[in-house]
Motif scaffolding. Structure first.
Motif, PDB file in Angstrom:
ATOM      1  N   MET A   1       2.535   8.447  -3.954  1.00 29.80           N
ATOM      2  CA  MET A   1       2.797   7.457  -4.642  1.00 29.80           C
ATOM      3  C   MET A   1       1.546   7.204  -5.522  1.00 29.80           C
ATOM      4  SD  MET A   1       5.054   4.927  -2.361  1.00 29.80           S
ATOM      5  CE  MET A   1       5.569   3.876  -3.883  1.00 29.80           C
ATOM      6  N   ASP A   2       1.615   6.591  -6.632  1.00 34.41           N
ATOM      7  CA  ASP A   2       0.486   6.118  -7.396  1.00 34.41           C
ATOM      8  C   ASP A   2       0.076   4.645  -6.690  1.00 34.41           C
ATOM      9  OD1 ASP A   2      -1.240   6.177  -9.563  1.00 34.41           O
ATOM     10  OD2 ASP A   2       0.189   5.055 -10.874  1.00 34.41           O
ATOM     11  N   PRO A   3      -1.245   4.445  -6.555  1.00 33.97           N
ATOM     12  CA  PRO A   3      -1.704   3.021  -6.160  1.00 33.97           C
ATOM     13  C   PRO A   3      -0.973   1.917  -7.334  1.00 33.97           C
ATOM     14  CG  PRO A   3      -3.388   4.792  -6.345  1.00 33.97           C
ATOM     15  CD  PRO A   3      -2.250   5.210  -6.955  1.00 33.97           C
ATOM     16  N   ARG A   4      -0.867   1.902  -8.582  1.00 30.52           N
ATOM     17  CA  ARG A   4      -0.284   1.053  -9.253  1.00 30.52           C
ATOM     18  C   ARG A   4       0.998   0.690  -8.902  1.00 30.52           C
ATOM     19  NH1 ARG A   4      -2.367   3.633 -14.792  1.00 30.52           N
ATOM     20  NH2 ARG A   4      -1.838   5.588 -13.544  1.00 30.52           N
ATOM     21  N   THR A   5       1.946   1.697  -8.417  1.00 28.81           N
ATOM     22  CA  THR A   5       3.218   1.527  -7.860  1.00 28.81           C
ATOM     23  C   THR A   5       3.172   0.607  -6.705  1.00 28.81           C
ATOM     24  OG1 THR A   5       3.871   3.783  -8.841  1.00 28.81           O
ATOM     25  CG2 THR A   5       5.188   2.749  -7.556  1.00 28.81           C
TER      26      THR A   5
END
Length: 51
Positions: free
Chosen positions: A29-33
């Protein structure tokens, strides 16, 4: 005193290797998500408390 200081780095070396390893089956998962989901969850909780 030297007995309590010895081995600290060596005992953590296995953990560093374990957490540094990439797993092909791991969820990526993208950290921004993750941050956006946390913020959205916080807003939902605030809205539900206001009702």
């Amino acid at each position: 005193m030297s007995g309590s200081d010895s081995g600290g780095l060596m005992s953590s070396a296995g953990l560093v290797r374990y957490f540094d390893a990439e797993d092909r089956n791991a969820i990526r998962m993208d950290p921004r998500t993750v941050v956006a989901a946390g913020m959205l969850f916080g807003v939902v909780v605030l809205v539900l408390r206001a009702l």
